[in-house]
Design an enzyme around this catalytic site. Structure first.
Site: not given
Length: 375
Positions: A79-80, A83, A176
């Protein structure tokens, strides 16, 4: 305390000590019979698999708990990285990714003010989680149901990743969804105004989460999330306002004539200098006139009145001050002072100190800008 465990695209992936403490607790929470029974209902209702928690042995339960806990934080890493990947596409440096008790944090050197860039950086993480969740659910089509532990663990990861997306997309800044909210608001209003509105939304969600975590159901994790949201939203909103107020200013713009005191002067003579300059700090110079440190009102508190005539300025001079280049932006300089927990710093030009800048200088500049600027 963080430990770097590996790197992806040159980005250090770090594990905070809180995660090392929390993982065994998470294994226990997932592996308990009551939790697995609840997950069974969700997995059977939302995935192609059919699982039966009652058929699991104790060893199976703890193995599923361990696999799901490790898999969850592997998913958070992905997930990170979502980003981070988009941020790097915009030439924004990613300093690190840290996994901790509440999930993960991708540390960027800057957050872009262009609404579309912030939007895509914010949604990239949830998109990555959706892809992981879809891959897990898709894998259940081919994994034989006889592999009970694998089916249960994969199903859990699929459900957890989809749940992670749903939770992260709540408009609770700075999660988010909150950053997406700010990006959308910033299309038609100033960045400061958009941040303030998003931060207020984050604060409301923090209050809601505390209510749910304390009154409705006892959930320490939800309370921790609420506190994190509240503190982060307040801090980032304040930082954005400060950055806007100090925009266009460098450290040089904040320098004021202070006078100075020689290193061999007595403390008794310093008070008059401080009063004359209306300062709580003054540069200390050596016999050649070079700045070697600062004398502050705080340091003078440690000197008793009976010692004023025998104590020299050099005895109480502070020399280990942060060094800030004269052309540094005022906002970055203030951040430097805050990180170093110092009230004053050297202003340096060509490697040599040319003056001092203190929090009082920033306060004066902020007051002037605040009185003359409308947001």
């Amino acid at each position: 305390m963080n430990y770097t465990v590996f790197r992806v695209w040159g980005i250090p992936i770090r594990v905070h000590v809180s995660l090392l403490v929390f993982v065994p607790v998470l294994v226990w929470l997932i592996g308990s019979g009551e939790q697995l029974a609840a997950y069974e209902v969700v997995i059977n209702a939302t995935t192609p698999a059919t699982v039966d928690a009652a058929s699991l042995s104790d060893a199976d339960r703890w193995l599923i708990g361990a696999l799901a806990a490790v898999g969850l934080f592997a998913s958070v890493t992905v997930h990170e990285l979502g980003h981070a990947w988009v941020a790097m596409r915009y030439d924004i440096e990613v300093e690190s990714i840290t996994l901790w008790i509440l999930g993960g944090l991708a540390s960027l050197t800057e957050m872009p003010r262009e609404w579309n860039r912030e939007f895509w950086i914010a949604v990239a993480g949830p998109i990555a989680s959706l892809l992981v969740g879809a891959a897990c659910i898709g894998a259940l089509v081919v994994v034989p149901e006889s592999a009970t532990v694998a089916v249960f663990a994969i199903g859990l990861l699929g459900v957890m990743n989809v749940s992670l997306v749903a939770f992260n997309m709540l408009p609770a800044f700075p999660m988010d969804g909150g950053r997406v909210l700010r990006a959308v608001l910033a299309r038609n209003r100033s960045y400061v105004s958009a941040t303030r509105t998003a931060a207020r939304a984050g604060t409301l969600f923090a209050i809601l989460f505390i209510f749910l975590g304390v009154v409705v159901t006892f959930s320490p994790i939800l309370v921790l999330v609420a506190l994190f949201i509240y503190v982060s939203a307040t801090s980032e909103s304040r930082a954005v306002v400060l950055g806007d107020l100090l925009s266009g200013l460098t450290v040089t713009d904040l320098l004021e004539p202070r006078g100075s005191v020689p290193v061999d002067a007595t403390v008794e003579t310093v008070f008059a200098r401080l009063l004359a300059a209306r300062r709580t700090d003054l540069p200390v110079v050596d016999e050649n006139g070079a700045i070697v440190g600062a004398i502050t009102a705080t340091a003078l508190r440690d000197v008793g009145p009976a010692e004023y005539e025998t104590t020299t300025v050099g005895d109480v001079t502070t020399t280990d001050l942060p060094r800030i280049d004269a052309e540094t932006s005022a906002f970055d300089a203030l951040q430097t002072l805050q990180r170093s927990r110092s009230d004053v710093g050297f202003v340096v030009r060509d490697g040599e100190p040319v003056g001092l800048v203190s929090r009082a200088d920033f306060a004066a500049a902020l007051e002037l800008r605040r009185d003359t600027t409308a947001f």
